[in-house]
Design a protein around this motif. Structure first.
Motif, PDB file in Angstrom:
ATOM      1  N   GLN A  13       0.823  -1.610   0.324  1.00 29.67           N
ATOM      2  CA  GLN A  13      -0.262  -0.251  -0.235  1.00 29.67           C
ATOM      3  C   GLN A  13       1.091   0.952   0.152  1.00 29.67           C
ATOM      4  OE1 GLN A  13      -2.984   0.268   3.328  1.00 29.67           O
ATOM      5  NE2 GLN A  13      -3.742   1.836   2.395  1.00 29.67           N
ATOM      6  N   HIS A  14       1.994   1.473   0.548  1.00 26.76           N
ATOM      7  CA  HIS A  14       2.836   2.406   0.886  1.00 26.76           C
ATOM      8  C   HIS A  14       3.411   2.502  -0.479  1.00 26.76           C
ATOM      9  CE1 HIS A  14       5.158   5.272   2.266  1.00 26.76           C
ATOM     10  NE2 HIS A  14       6.689   4.602   1.923  1.00 26.76           N
ATOM     11  N   THR A  16       2.448   1.935  -3.373  1.00 24.76           N
ATOM     12  CA  THR A  16       1.547   1.952  -4.547  1.00 24.76           C
ATOM     13  C   THR A  16       1.241   3.429  -4.164  1.00 24.76           C
ATOM     14  OG1 THR A  16       0.359  -0.424  -4.469  1.00 24.76           O
ATOM     15  CG2 THR A  16      -0.411   1.888  -5.397  1.00 24.76           C
ATOM     16  N   ALA A  17       0.812   4.460  -3.135  1.00 23.67           N
ATOM     17  CA  ALA A  17       0.869   5.045  -3.128  1.00 23.67           C
ATOM     18  C   ALA A  17       1.950   6.140  -3.040  1.00 23.67           C
ATOM     19  CB  ALA A  17       0.313   5.243  -1.352  1.00 23.67           C
ATOM     20  N   CYS A 147      -0.569  -1.177 -10.624  1.00 25.01           N
ATOM     21  CA  CYS A 147      -0.778  -0.806  -9.393  1.00 25.01           C
ATOM     22  C   CYS A 147      -1.513   0.648  -8.796  1.00 25.01           C
ATOM     23  CB  CYS A 147       0.999  -0.785  -8.932  1.00 25.01           C
ATOM     24  SG  CYS A 147       2.155  -1.257 -10.017  1.00 25.01           S
TER      25      CYS A 147
END
Length: 147
Positions: A13-14, A16-17, A147
């Motif tokens: 998640q990190h 991708t963000a 992603c």
């Protein structure tokens, strides 16, 4: 040929963000540059396993299955090896001493890794355009669409 940056599901998640894979320091040499590590090993890089600690001291690296279970799964990012440095060229780009490089190589061998398959970058790499796979519950890599 693709080289793979192996990481955990917790970090997906990190990453991708942020949209980037970012080199991380290992604390090996304060004057050197952090390396974003990849491996040409097409299934798993043993040194990517989480460290198992006893009384605060690392005892061993967890296996692929143990790391998968402890880390909300596994993810790998595939990058064309032509975009990366290997061996002496990577050591020089990272401004790493011969002694530190030799110690990393030896530590990798002790962990049953194949250091000759290591490559990397001292620059961040955008994840856009990289191949992204996740490890399934049957321990097979499955491609993510985007992603």
């Amino acid at each position: 040929m693709l080289a793979w940056h192996y990481t955990t599901g917790r970090k997906l998640q990190h990453i991708t963000a942020s949209g980037m894979l970012i080199p991380g320091g290992m604390g090996t040499e304060p004057s050197g540059k952090p390396i974003l590590w990849f491996s040409r090993n097409q299934h798993w890089e043993q040194t990517a396993g989480k460290a198992c600690h006893d009384a605060g001291q690392p005892v061993r690296r967890l296996t692929l299955r143990e790391t998968w279970a402890e880390s909300d799964g596994l993810v790998r990012y595939g990058c064309d090896v032509k975009r990366l440095y290997a061996g002496e060229a990577l050591r020089q780009k990272a401004q790493m001493s011969h002694e530190v490089w030799a110690a990393l190589y030896a530590a990798g061998k002790l962990q049953q890794a194949y250091p000759a398959a290591w490559c990397g970058s001292v620059d961040s790499i955008p994840v856009d355009g990289l191949v992204v796979d996740v490890m399934s519950g049957s321990f097979k890599w499955e491609r993510l669409d985007a992603c």
